[in-house]
Motif scaffolding. Structure first.
Motif, PDB file in Angstrom:
ATOM      1  N   ILE A   1       0.857  -1.182   0.000  1.00 47.77           N
ATOM      2  CA  ILE A   1       0.000   0.000   0.000  1.00 47.77           C
ATOM      3  C   ILE A   1       0.894   1.234   0.000  1.00 47.77           C
ATOM      4  O   ILE A   1       1.715   1.423   0.894  1.00 47.77           O
ATOM      5  CB  ILE A   1      -0.944  -0.009   1.220  1.00 47.77           C
TER       6      ILE A   1
ATOM      7  N   CYS B   1      -6.607  -4.152  -6.954  1.00 48.90           N
ATOM      8  CA  CYS B   1      -5.513  -4.567  -6.073  1.00 48.90           C
ATOM      9  C   CYS B   1      -5.242  -6.047  -6.370  1.00 48.90           C
ATOM     10  O   CYS B   1      -5.818  -6.614  -7.304  1.00 48.90           O
ATOM     11  CB  CYS B   1      -5.884  -4.347  -4.609  1.00 48.90           C
TER      12      CYS B   1
ATOM     13  N   ALA C   1      -0.478  -1.195  -5.817  1.00 46.08           N
ATOM     14  CA  ALA C   1      -1.544  -2.178  -5.612  1.00 46.08           C
ATOM     15  C   ALA C   1      -1.337  -3.418  -6.476  1.00 46.08           C
ATOM     16  O   ALA C   1      -1.756  -4.512  -6.110  1.00 46.08           O
ATOM     17  CB  ALA C   1      -2.901  -1.547  -5.912  1.00 46.08           C
TER      18      ALA C   1
END
Length: 437
Positions: A2, A248, A120
Motif C-alpha cells: 500500500i 488490487c 496495488a
C-alpha cells in the motif's frame, strides 16, 4: 503493498469528513473562478455556503462532455493560465476536442494516484516498467510514465509502434511490467509468437491494462499468452487520466481514489442517484483539482459501486468492471446490445481469436447485425461442413445472450485490422446513412 496507508486505509467516517471539507472548498473555488458553474448555480438558486457536507453533492449541477466542447478551449479552466503547466486533449473526432489543463499540484496528485495503483499491483522500485500507451495529447502515456517514476521503478517510454523492437526490449531489458491497452497486449502476444519467442524467455509479471473495456475472458487470454498477471487500470482525461481507480491483488473490483475523485452512480435517464450495488452511469467530482475541476461529470460508463471493505485493507469504495458506455450501447431491433456481451461469448470459445468486428446496418427497414470473428489457425479449415458447424455454434450462443440473431462471418487468422491504441469494435452504417440523407 500500500503506497499511502494514511489515505488508502482511512476510516470511512474520517474519509467522508475529508471529502466534505474538500467539496466545500471546491464549490467556492469554481463559483468564483468559472463563470459556467457560477451561472449554473445561480440558475438553481444555489450558493457555495449551501454545501455543508459531502451529502449535499446531489444539489450541484451535472457536467457533460458537451459542456466541455461548448466552452472550448479554456472556458472551464479555474486556474489562471500562468498556473497551467500542461494541457492534454481528446481526439475531437466527433466535435471540438476536450481540453484539460493541469497545475503543478494536479500533476503531483496524478503521480500520487498512479503510484498507488502500481503499488496495488505489486510494482516496486526493483521493477522495470514499459509504458506502451500513446504519448502526446492522450493522457495514458505521460500519466503512467510519471507514476512509475514517482514510485521509483525504472520506466521504459516505449509508446506504441515498432512492436518487434518492443518485444526484443521486453526480453533483453528484462522488463517486468507493462502498461497498455488490452488489445495492444494481445497484439504483443501475437508478435511474440510470430518471432518464435517463448513466453518463458520474458520476465513480464505485471500488466496494467485500460483505456478500453475488456472482459474476464480477455484477461485470462492475456495472462496465458504473456505469462503475467493482468490488472485493470481506469481513468479518463476529463477527470485526471489513468489512476482514477485500479484493482488490487484481490482483483475484486477497482479501488477509486476517493480522497481525490468522489464517485456517484445515477440512472442515466432520470439522473436519480442509485445505491451501492445497483448498475448505472458513473459520475465523478474532482475534489482537489485546480486546473480544470469538474462538478458531477457524467462519464457515460456503466458500472456499480461495491459496498464493504476489501481484504487488502484499503477502505476506498470499489467499482465493478465497466459493462459498456451508455452512448456506446447499440439498439438493434429494439434490443440493447453491448459489444462486451459479444466479446464475452467469443472469448469463451477456444476456436476463436479475441479479434472481432460488429457491423450494424439497416436492410429493408430492418436492423441487421453481422459479427465478424477470426478463427484460430488450429481450427480454420477448408472443410465447409466443419466451418458451418462452428458458425452455427457461435450463432446459437450469441442469440442466447443477445436475444437477437446475428449473422456470423468467420474470418481467416490475422485478417481483421490490428490496432496499437484503442480498438474499433463497431461499424454502424445506420448512422452513416442517416448523415447523408
Amino acid at each position: 503493498m500500500i503506497w499511502n496507508p494514511n489515505k488508502e486505509c482511512m476510516p470511512r467516517e474520517q474519509l467522508r469528513e475529508l471529502q466534505g471539507k474538500r467539496l466545500q472548498k471546491l464549490v467556492a473555488y469554481v463559483y468564483h473562478n468559472v463563470p459556467f458553474y457560477r451561472h449554473k448555480m445561480q440558475e438553481m438558486d444555489l450558493m457555495p455556503e449551501d454545501i455543508r457536507s459531502i451529502d449535499d453533492i446531489v444539489k450541484l449541477p451535472f457536467t457533460t462532455k458537451q459542456d466541455l466542447r461548448d466552452n472550448y478551449p479554456y472556458g472551464l479552466m479555474a486556474a489562471p493560465k500562468s498556473e497551467v503547466v500542461r494541457v492534454h486533449a481528446s481526439s475531437g473526432t466527433t466535435g471540438n476536442p476536450t481540453i484539460v489543463g493541469y497545475t503543478r499540484k494536479d500533476l503531483a496528485v496524478w503521480s500520487e494516484v498512479m503510484s498507488r495503483c502500481l503499488s496495488a499491483y505489486g510494482v516496486t522500485r526493483e521493477d522495470t516498467f514499459s509504458v506502451s500507451y500513446g504519448y502526446g495529447l492522450f493522457t495514458g502515456g505521460l500519466g503512467a510514465h510519471y507514476g512509475v517514476e514517482n514510485l521509483g521503478a525504472t520506466v521504459i517510454p516505449a509508446s506504441t509502434g515498432n512492436t518487434e523492437k518492443h518485444v526484443r526490449l521486453i526480453r533483453d531489458l528484462h522488463i517486468t511490467g507493462i502498461a497498455c491497452t488490452p488489445s495492444y497486449a494481445l497484439y504483443l502476444a501475437e508478435t511474440v509468437d510470430k518471432m518464435g519467442i517463448d513466453k518463458n524467455e520474458l520476465s513480464l509479471r505485471i500488466g496494467a491494462f485500460g483505456a478500453e473495456p475488456w472482459t474476464e475472458h480477455m484477461r485470462q487470454e492475456i495472462q496465458e499468452r504473456l505469462g503475467l498477471k493482468a490488472y485493470n487500470l481506469y481513468g479518463l482525461s476529463e477527470i485526471m487520466g489513468p489512476g482514477v481507480s485500479c484493482e488490487c491483488e484481490e482483483q475484486n473490483g477497482s479501488h477509486i481514489q476517493e480522497d481525490h475523485f468522489y464517485p456517484e452512480i445515477i440512472n442515466p435517464e432520470t439522473l436519480a442517484p442509485l445505491p451501492y450495488g445497483q448498475q448505472g452511469e458513473l459520475v465523478f467530482t474532482t475534489l482537489t483539482k485546480e486546473g480544470m475541476p469538474l462538478l458531477r461529470y457524467r462519464t457515460k460508463d456503466l458500472t456499480s459501486l461495491m459496498p464493504g471493505i476489501c481484504p487488502c485493507g484499503r477502505t476506498s469504495v470499489r467499482m465493478t468492471p465497466i459493462m459498456g458506455r451508455s452512448d456506446d450501447m447499440l439498439i438493434i431491433r429494439g434490443i440493447n446490445v453491448f459489444p462486451s456481451q459479444v466479446e464475452s461469448v467469443i472469448l469463451s470459445m477456444k476456436e476463436f481469436e479475441p479479434r472481432y468486428m460488429l457491423v450494424v446496418d439497416r436492410v429493408n427497414n430492418l436492423d441487421t447485425l453481422q459479427v465478424q470473428v477470426e478463427v484460430r489457425r488450429d481450427y480454420f479449415s477448408d472443410d465447409i461442413a466443419s466451418m458451418l458447424n462452428l458458425k452455427k455454434l457461435l450463432s446459437d450462443k450469441l442469440k442466447s445472450v443477445l436475444s437477437i440473431s446475428a449473422d456470423v462471418k468467420l474470418m481467416e487468422p490475422n485478417s481483421i485490422q490490428r490496432s496499437q491504441g484503442k480498438s474499433q469494435r463497431v461499424i454502424d452504417k445506420r448512422t452513416f446513412l442517416t448523415d447523408n440523407e
